[in-house]
Design a protein around this motif. Structure first.
Motif, PDB file in Angstrom:
ATOM      1  N   HIS A 157       5.183  11.007  10.152  1.00 39.98           N
ATOM      2  CA  HIS A 157       4.133   9.987  10.195  1.00 39.98           C
ATOM      3  C   HIS A 157       3.515   9.786   8.827  1.00 39.98           C
ATOM      4  O   HIS A 157       3.685  10.601   7.918  1.00 39.98           O
ATOM      5  CB  HIS A 157       3.046  10.370  11.221  1.00 39.98           C
ATOM      6  CG  HIS A 157       2.273  11.620  10.900  1.00 39.98           C
ATOM      7  ND1 HIS A 157       1.115  11.607  10.166  1.00 39.98           N
ATOM      8  CD2 HIS A 157       2.495  12.921  11.221  1.00 39.98           C
ATOM      9  CE1 HIS A 157       0.652  12.840  10.057  1.00 39.98           C
ATOM     10  NE2 HIS A 157       1.471  13.666  10.678  1.00 39.98           N
ATOM     11  N   CYS A 158       2.807   8.677   8.704  1.00 39.16           N
ATOM     12  CA  CYS A 158       2.003   8.411   7.523  1.00 39.16           C
ATOM     13  C   CYS A 158       0.740   9.257   7.646  1.00 39.16           C
ATOM     14  O   CYS A 158       0.146   9.340   8.718  1.00 39.16           O
ATOM     15  CB  CYS A 158       1.646   6.932   7.483  1.00 39.16           C
ATOM     16  SG  CYS A 158       0.460   6.521   6.195  1.00 39.16           S
ATOM     17  N   HIS A 159       0.322   9.896   6.536  1.00 41.04           N
ATOM     18  CA  HIS A 159      -0.837  10.772   6.612  1.00 41.04           C
ATOM     19  C   HIS A 159      -2.166  10.052   6.353  1.00 41.04           C
ATOM     20  O   HIS A 159      -3.189  10.700   6.138  1.00 41.04           O
ATOM     21  CB  HIS A 159      -0.679  11.988   5.694  1.00 41.04           C
ATOM     22  CG  HIS A 159      -1.107  13.267   6.349  1.00 41.04           C
ATOM     23  ND1 HIS A 159      -2.426  13.532   6.652  1.00 41.04           N
ATOM     24  CD2 HIS A 159      -0.400  14.331   6.803  1.00 41.04           C
ATOM     25  CE1 HIS A 159      -2.505  14.716   7.235  1.00 41.04           C
ATOM     26  NE2 HIS A 159      -1.293  15.225   7.344  1.00 41.04           N
ATOM     27  N   LEU A 160      -2.158   8.715   6.360  1.00 40.72           N
ATOM     28  CA  LEU A 160      -3.428   7.988   6.444  1.00 40.72           C
ATOM     29  C   LEU A 160      -3.800   8.025   7.918  1.00 40.72           C
ATOM     30  O   LEU A 160      -3.153   7.388   8.745  1.00 40.72           O
ATOM     31  CB  LEU A 160      -3.292   6.547   5.959  1.00 40.72           C
ATOM     32  CG  LEU A 160      -2.862   6.354   4.503  1.00 40.72           C
ATOM     33  CD1 LEU A 160      -2.985   4.890   4.113  1.00 40.72           C
ATOM     34  CD2 LEU A 160      -3.683   7.217   3.564  1.00 40.72           C
ATOM     35  N   LEU A 161      -4.830   8.799   8.245  1.00 42.63           N
ATOM     36  CA  LEU A 161      -5.054   9.139   9.650  1.00 42.63           C
ATOM     37  C   LEU A 161      -5.994   8.184  10.352  1.00 42.63           C
ATOM     38  O   LEU A 161      -6.053   8.151  11.570  1.00 42.63           O
ATOM     39  CB  LEU A 161      -5.596  10.568   9.748  1.00 42.63           C
ATOM     40  CG  LEU A 161      -4.648  11.636   9.182  1.00 42.63           C
ATOM     41  CD1 LEU A 161      -5.264  13.011   9.311  1.00 42.63           C
ATOM     42  CD2 LEU A 161      -3.295  11.600   9.879  1.00 42.63           C
ATOM     43  N   TRP A 171       0.846  -1.192   0.000  1.00 49.56           N
ATOM     44  CA  TRP A 171       0.000   0.000   0.000  1.00 49.56           C
ATOM     45  C   TRP A 171       0.880   1.240   0.000  1.00 49.56           C
ATOM     46  O   TRP A 171       1.956   1.235   0.612  1.00 49.56           O
ATOM     47  CB  TRP A 171      -0.914   0.033   1.240  1.00 49.56           C
ATOM     48  CG  TRP A 171      -2.083  -0.876   1.110  1.00 49.56           C
ATOM     49  CD1 TRP A 171      -3.276  -0.604   0.509  1.00 49.56           C
ATOM     50  CD2 TRP A 171      -2.166  -2.232   1.569  1.00 49.56           C
ATOM     51  NE1 TRP A 171      -4.100  -1.702   0.563  1.00 49.56           N
ATOM     52  CE2 TRP A 171      -3.450  -2.713   1.208  1.00 49.56           C
ATOM     53  CE3 TRP A 171      -1.297  -3.086   2.240  1.00 49.56           C
ATOM     54  CZ2 TRP A 171      -3.871  -4.006   1.505  1.00 49.56           C
ATOM     55  CZ3 TRP A 171      -1.717  -4.369   2.534  1.00 49.56           C
ATOM     56  CH2 TRP A 171      -2.989  -4.816   2.167  1.00 49.56           C
ATOM     57  N   ASP A 172       0.420   2.286  -0.689  1.00 47.51           N
ATOM     58  CA  ASP A 172       1.140   3.565  -0.677  1.00 47.51           C
ATOM     59  C   ASP A 172       1.026   4.209   0.707  1.00 47.51           C
ATOM     60  O   ASP A 172       0.027   4.025   1.401  1.00 47.51           O
ATOM     61  CB  ASP A 172       0.521   4.546  -1.680  1.00 47.51           C
ATOM     62  CG  ASP A 172       0.779   4.173  -3.132  1.00 47.51           C
ATOM     63  OD1 ASP A 172       1.201   3.029  -3.385  1.00 47.51           O
ATOM     64  OD2 ASP A 172       0.555   5.030  -4.002  1.00 47.51           O
ATOM     65  N   HIS A 173       2.030   5.008   1.056  1.00 47.36           N
ATOM     66  CA  HIS A 173       1.977   5.770   2.310  1.00 47.36           C
ATOM     67  C   HIS A 173       2.385   7.208   2.064  1.00 47.36           C
ATOM     68  O   HIS A 173       3.514   7.467   1.648  1.00 47.36           O
ATOM     69  CB  HIS A 173       2.912   5.156   3.355  1.00 47.36           C
ATOM     70  CG  HIS A 173       2.541   3.767   3.734  1.00 47.36           C
ATOM     71  ND1 HIS A 173       1.452   3.481   4.513  1.00 47.36           N
ATOM     72  CD2 HIS A 173       3.098   2.580   3.407  1.00 47.36           C
ATOM     73  CE1 HIS A 173       1.355   2.168   4.659  1.00 47.36           C
ATOM     74  NE2 HIS A 173       2.332   1.598   3.992  1.00 47.36           N
ATOM     75  N   PRO A 174       1.493   8.161   2.328  1.00 50.81           N
ATOM     76  CA  PRO A 174       1.894   9.572   2.242  1.00 50.81           C
ATOM     77  C   PRO A 174       2.721   9.950   3.476  1.00 50.81           C
ATOM     78  O   PRO A 174       2.197  10.040   4.581  1.00 50.81           O
ATOM     79  CB  PRO A 174       0.567  10.338   2.189  1.00 50.81           C
ATOM     80  CG  PRO A 174      -0.501   9.382   2.576  1.00 50.81           C
ATOM     81  CD  PRO A 174       0.056   7.997   2.627  1.00 50.81           C
TER      82      PRO A 174
HETATM   83 CU   LIG Z   1       0.582   4.551   5.711  1.00 50.33          CU
END
Ligand SMILES: [Cu+2]
Length: 282
Positions: free
Chosen positions: A277-281, A223-226
């Motif tokens: 951090h990853c911006h998937l909140l 999965w992509d991570h912003p």
């Molecule tokens: Cu992520």
């Protein structure tokens, strides 16, 4: 010309009309993030903008969604990117689709055009950020531009915007490697790790004040991570370690699945603890 701030987000409700609970996604939601069913622009579902065809507009776009990636498609019409997270960039970059990941900002010039009296829909196109993002899904309408009856304006050439950003010196930067993984843990669930350590066990990464660091972030998950860094902007480097042109100050960058992204960051001032951090909140 029109100047608009477009805050993109989404929202979801349960059967009783309450906000969907943050844990409603189960283990799939844990790895994918939860997306709301309704797309919002400045808090409205499918708003309408009125404009003269071909008239220039400046859009300042922010993706404020908790997990949804917005891959903007204006029926193939151009987005001229003039800046982003950290202000204007070195020069204009033209694209026919604009990916805005959660947390990212873009400053773009557009010349939406069509027959007077008709309308043009800006859509959120499909973008593959991992399983669940394109399967059984279709592009969704985001906002509508209604053209007035005035004759179309002649489309101007892409705006020439320039900002002098000195190409940073990469040699001598301290290397920091970050590896993102998602191994199964004993309970049958899985857990995101950075260099083998989950967030709740992690110790801070260290930087001296004034130190230049080259962060190599490898996403081994599917999965992509912003990736988002607080307090500092960085410059992206290509696979040869050269700064990516046009130079742009960023604080959020997508790390695509199974890919490596290189960031050059100056911890020039502002001592203290800063989060990345990853911006998937959710
Ligand atoms: Cu992520």
């Amino acid at each position: 010309s029109d100047e608009l701030t477009l805050v993109l987000s989404d929202i979801g409700f349960d059967k009783k009309g309450r906000l969907e609970s943050p844990d409603s996604g189960g283990s799939a939601g844990m790895v994918f993030g939860r997306e709301g069913e309704y797309l919002l622009v400045n808090g409205k579902n499918r708003p309408v903008i009125k404009a003269r065809a071909g008239a220039p507009q400046r859009w300042r776009i922010v993706n404020a969604a908790k997990s949804r990636f917005f891959y903007l498609d204006m029926d193939g019409q151009a987005f001229h990117v003039i800046g982003g997270d950290g202000g204007l960039q070195e020069s204009t970059m033209t694209m026919d689709g604009l990916l805005v990941t959660p947390g990212e900002r873009f400053d773009v010039i557009v010349y939406p055009t069509g027959k007077p009296g008709t309308s043009l829909v800006v859509q959120a196109a499909l973008y593959n950020r991992g399983y669940g993002s394109v399967e059984y899904r279709i592009p969704e309408d985001l906002l509508t531009i209604e053209f007035s009856n005035q004759p179309p304006m002649t489309i101007a050439p892409p705006p020439k915007v320039s900002r002098s950003i000195a190409p940073p010196v990469v040699a001598g930067a301290t290397g920091v490697e970050l590896e993102l993984t998602l191994p199964p843990v004993s309970s049958g669930k899985s857990e995101f790790l950075v260099n083998g350590v989950p967030f709740w066990k992690a110790k801070p990464y260290l930087a001296k004040l004034g130190e230049r660091q080259l962060w190599t972030v490898t996403n081994k998950t599917t999965w992509d991570h912003p990736f988002h860094l607080h307090g500092f902007f960085f410059i992206r480097l290509d696979e040869h370690g050269d700064p990516i042109r046009p130079l742009a100050w960023k604080d959020t960058v997508n790390i695509p699945m199974k890919k490596t992204v290189r960031l050059l960051v100056d911890f020039d001032e502002r001592p203290g603890e800063w989060m990345f951090h990853c911006h998937l909140l959710e």
